[in-house]
Write a protein that holds these residues in place. Structure first.
Motif, PDB file in Angstrom:
ATOM      1  N   UNK A  27      47.897   6.236 -24.214  1.00  0.00           N
ATOM      2  CA  UNK A  27      48.104   7.024 -22.996  1.00  0.00           C
ATOM      3  C   UNK A  27      47.595   8.438 -23.171  1.00  0.00           C
ATOM      4  N   UNK A  28      47.485   9.165 -22.051  1.00  0.00           N
ATOM      5  CA  UNK A  28      47.046  10.563 -22.100  1.00  0.00           C
ATOM      6  C   UNK A  28      47.994  11.394 -22.954  1.00  0.00           C
ATOM      7  N   UNK A  29      49.334  11.075 -22.862  1.00  0.00           N
ATOM      8  CA  UNK A  29      50.282  11.865 -23.641  1.00  0.00           C
ATOM      9  C   UNK A  29      50.050  11.707 -25.140  1.00  0.00           C
ATOM     10  N   UNK A  30      49.612  10.509 -25.553  1.00  0.00           N
ATOM     11  CA  UNK A  30      49.332  10.305 -26.972  1.00  0.00           C
ATOM     12  C   UNK A  30      48.046  11.012 -27.378  1.00  0.00           C
ATOM     13  N   UNK A  31      47.057  11.053 -26.481  1.00  0.00           N
ATOM     14  CA  UNK A  31      45.765  11.648 -26.803  1.00  0.00           C
ATOM     15  C   UNK A  31      45.794  13.155 -26.714  1.00  0.00           C
ATOM     16  N   UNK A  32      46.539  13.690 -25.748  1.00  0.00           N
ATOM     17  CA  UNK A  32      46.523  15.118 -25.480  1.00  0.00           C
ATOM     18  C   UNK A  32      47.906  15.692 -25.726  1.00  0.00           C
ATOM     19  N   UNK A  33      47.994  16.710 -26.494  1.00  0.00           N
ATOM     20  CA  UNK A  33      49.280  17.337 -26.799  1.00  0.00           C
ATOM     21  C   UNK A  33      49.078  18.839 -26.961  1.00  0.00           C
ATOM     22  N   UNK A  34      49.994  19.635 -26.401  1.00  0.00           N
ATOM     23  CA  UNK A  34      49.927  21.083 -26.549  1.00  0.00           C
ATOM     24  C   UNK A  34      50.177  21.448 -28.008  1.00  0.00           C
ATOM     25  N   UNK A  68      46.272  30.480  -5.606  1.00  0.00           N
ATOM     26  CA  UNK A  68      46.299  30.157  -4.182  1.00  0.00           C
ATOM     27  C   UNK A  68      47.509  29.318  -3.793  1.00  0.00           C
ATOM     28  N   UNK A  69      48.200  28.760  -4.761  1.00  0.00           N
ATOM     29  CA  UNK A  69      49.366  27.903  -4.474  1.00  0.00           C
ATOM     30  C   UNK A  69      50.443  28.195  -5.499  1.00  0.00           C
ATOM     31  N   UNK A  70      51.682  28.261  -5.056  1.00  0.00           N
ATOM     32  CA  UNK A  70      52.812  28.445  -5.961  1.00  0.00           C
ATOM     33  C   UNK A  70      53.663  27.182  -5.961  1.00  0.00           C
ATOM     34  N   UNK A  71      54.455  27.033  -7.023  1.00  0.00           N
ATOM     35  CA  UNK A  71      55.307  25.865  -7.156  1.00  0.00           C
ATOM     36  C   UNK A  71      56.762  26.299  -7.117  1.00  0.00           C
ATOM     37  N   UNK A  72      57.542  25.677  -6.221  1.00  0.00           N
ATOM     38  CA  UNK A  72      58.968  25.992  -6.126  1.00  0.00           C
ATOM     39  C   UNK A  72      59.844  24.752  -6.276  1.00  0.00           C
ATOM     40  N   UNK A  73      59.271  23.567  -6.075  1.00  0.00           N
ATOM     41  CA  UNK A  73      60.071  22.343  -6.139  1.00  0.00           C
ATOM     42  C   UNK A  73      60.372  21.971  -7.593  1.00  0.00           C
ATOM     43  N   UNK A  74      61.659  21.795  -7.895  1.00  0.00           N
ATOM     44  CA  UNK A  74      62.053  21.506  -9.263  1.00  0.00           C
ATOM     45  C   UNK A  74      61.532  20.154  -9.725  1.00  0.00           C
ATOM     46  N   UNK A  75      61.333  19.232  -8.808  1.00  0.00           N
ATOM     47  CA  UNK A  75      60.802  17.930  -9.212  1.00  0.00           C
ATOM     48  C   UNK A  75      59.402  18.080  -9.793  1.00  0.00           C
ATOM     49  N   UNK A  76      58.615  18.963  -9.211  1.00  0.00           N
ATOM     50  CA  UNK A  76      57.254  19.187  -9.720  1.00  0.00           C
ATOM     51  C   UNK A  76      57.311  19.913 -11.055  1.00  0.00           C
ATOM     52  N   UNK A  77      58.213  20.900 -11.160  1.00  0.00           N
ATOM     53  CA  UNK A  77      58.369  21.638 -12.418  1.00  0.00           C
ATOM     54  C   UNK A  77      58.745  20.679 -13.544  1.00  0.00           C
ATOM     55  N   UNK A  78      59.673  19.770 -13.265  1.00  0.00           N
ATOM     56  CA  UNK A  78      60.101  18.811 -14.297  1.00  0.00           C
ATOM     57  C   UNK A  78      58.959  17.854 -14.652  1.00  0.00           C
ATOM     58  N   UNK A  79      58.151  17.491 -13.658  1.00  0.00           N
ATOM     59  CA  UNK A  79      57.013  16.599 -13.929  1.00  0.00           C
ATOM     60  C   UNK A  79      56.007  17.287 -14.849  1.00  0.00           C
ATOM     61  N   UNK A  80      55.795  18.581 -14.647  1.00  0.00           N
ATOM     62  CA  UNK A  80      54.878  19.339 -15.508  1.00  0.00           C
ATOM     63  C   UNK A  80      55.451  19.426 -16.925  1.00  0.00           C
ATOM     64  N   UNK A  81      56.771  19.679 -17.006  1.00  0.00           N
ATOM     65  CA  UNK A  81      57.406  19.753 -18.328  1.00  0.00           C
ATOM     66  C   UNK A  81      57.243  18.441 -19.078  1.00  0.00           C
ATOM     67  N   UNK A  82      57.454  17.321 -18.386  1.00  0.00           N
ATOM     68  CA  UNK A  82      57.321  16.015 -19.037  1.00  0.00           C
ATOM     69  C   UNK A  82      55.866  15.724 -19.398  1.00  0.00           C
ATOM     70  N   UNK A  83      54.948  16.069 -18.478  1.00  0.00           N
ATOM     71  CA  UNK A  83      53.541  15.742 -18.708  1.00  0.00           C
ATOM     72  C   UNK A  83      52.919  16.532 -19.839  1.00  0.00           C
ATOM     73  N   UNK A  84      53.268  17.834 -19.918  1.00  0.00           N
ATOM     74  CA  UNK A  84      52.672  18.692 -20.942  1.00  0.00           C
ATOM     75  C   UNK A  84      53.532  18.798 -22.189  1.00  0.00           C
TER      76      UNK A  84
END
Length: 411
Positions: free
Chosen positions: A2-9, A63-79
């Motif tokens: 998966x991408x998570x296995x290939x890419x890691x911060x 140009x766009x800001x993020x306020x929805x916690x669901x999106x924030x959590x998705x970014x945390x999980x993805x990265x």
């Protein structure tokens, strides 16, 4: 793999003070830029966070800001950013492993197996829904008021600037409110959010109509009506239903528009605020004028005048404003449509009170041009039509520009 296995911060990035500060401030433009600098490209960020590359690009450009916690959590999980860095709480349940010393035979007959009471281990789809429901817990009266305030600001700007620069922002806000409403659990939060969504979608529907986006205008009014039913407000539902009739008028279906406005009145029965009652009568008069029924039009206009309250504004109906000159404008438009020269007096009275209502002023001048040309005052008719054209162009009103073009061709 998966991408998570290939890419890691890299761990060093998570220890970078600049990254730590960006996470604490939820500055995702900075976060994505730092991740890119670490060798993870925007397209990879998009895949990891289940976002579109264009959205990632807009966030990075500010140009766009993020306020929805669901999106924030998705970014945390993805990265793979630790939740603590992003000030996230309430992470998913972990499975509880029973003690090795216990067994089914250790429990007496009829005893409760406490293992059955443990929270289940949730799959990704269930976790996503849980995050969305938890995020929607903040959808209360206070949030609804903030949304309503944003809608009112857009409404005031719309009167001066027109729909084109404002509709995209309003669409984004509607999507946010729909998301919150679909996941809101608290009964006291649903109705205020639904009311704010109704106002936003009704305004967006009018803007779409002004830009000639007829399908969008119809669908946005349907969203408004659905939200109005959830808001338990007959007034909001009646307004959204009646305003949708203008789509029918622009499509050349005046008889259907008359029926639509009359149906809107039956929705609210006798529970109509005076201002909305007057507005509905005036809207019905305009539909009758389009049909060519002068008698019904005049009856509706007289009813609007009788119903109009002394105060032209109602704090419970911020989307309506019906001062005397605005009702004059409405009467003048109806009589001009019917070919009655009497419209000249009403339109002249209305013109002096249109300061700040640029799109409405374009409509008044267009109606004046119609009446003046019919009276043979061609030069003045051209002057009014050309000024209407300037205002319609400044407000990006395709609806008014089309009217003006027809008038200029006739003149």
């Amino acid at each position: 793999m998966s991408d998570q296995d290939e890419v890691r911060i890299p761990e060093r990035l998570l220890e970078d003070p600049e990254m730590i500060q960006a996470c604490q401030e939820h500055d995702f433009a900075a976060i994505f830029s730092l991740v890119k600098r670490a060798g993870i490209y925007p397209a990879q960020i998009a895949r990891l966070c289940d976002m579109t590359p264009s959205r990632v690009g807009e966030i990075m450009q500010g140009k766009r800001t993020l306020t929805q916690m669901t999106v924030v959590e998705r970014i945390a999980d993805g990265l793979r950013i630790p939740g603590g860095m992003l000030r996230l709480a309430g992470r998913p349940w972990e499975s509880v492993v029973p003690s090795k010393s216990s067994s089914k035979n250790d429990s007496p007959v009829g005893a409760i197996d406490f293992g059955l009471l443990r929270p289940p281990v949730l799959d990704e789809e269930a976790l996503a829904l849980k995050r969305e429901l938890e995020a929607a817990r903040n959808a209360d009266v206070g949030v609804a008021k903030l949304f309503a305030g944003q809608v009112d600001m857009i409404r005031q700007l719309d009167r001066r600037l027109g729909a084109e620069p404002l509709l995209p922002q309003l669409r984004s806000q509607i999507e946010q409110m729909e998301e919150l409403l679909s996941h809101a659990l608290a009964p006291d939060g649903r109705e205020p959010i639904a009311a704010a969504l109704t106002e936003a979608a009704t305004l967006a529907g009018w803007q779409a109509l002004d830009l000639g986006l007829y399908r969008d205008a119809w669908k946005l009014h349907e969203i408004a009506k659905s939200a109005a039913r959830q808001s338990a407000s007959p007034a909001l539902l009646a307004h959204a239903t009646a305003q949708q009739a203008y789509v029918l008028l622009d499509l050349g279906m005046p008889e259907a528009a008359v029926q639509q406005v009359q149906h809107a009145r039956t929705i609210a029965a006798r529970r109509l605020p005076a201002l909305l009652d007057a507005w509905l009568h005036a809207a019905e008069a305009e539909a009758h004028a389009a049909v060519g029924d002068e008698a019904a039009c005049r009856r509706a206009l007289d009813a609007a005048e009788r119903a109009r309250p002394v105060d032209p504004a109602d704090p419970t109906l911020p989307f309506l404003f019906l001062a005397g000159p605005h009702l004059d404008r409405w009467r003048g438009n109806c009589l001009a449509t019917l070919g009655v020269d009497e419209a000249l007096r009403d339109l002249t009275l209305a013109l002096g009170a249109m300061d700040g209502f640029n799109r409405a002023e374009a409509g008044v001048r267009c109606d004046l041009a119609v009446v003046l040309s019919r009276r043979g005052e061609i030069d003045e008719a051209k002057r009014q039509a050309l000024r209407a054209q300037e205002l319609a162009t400044a407000t990006h009103s395709l609806r008014q520009r089309r009217r003006v073009e027809r008038v200029l061709q006739a003149v």
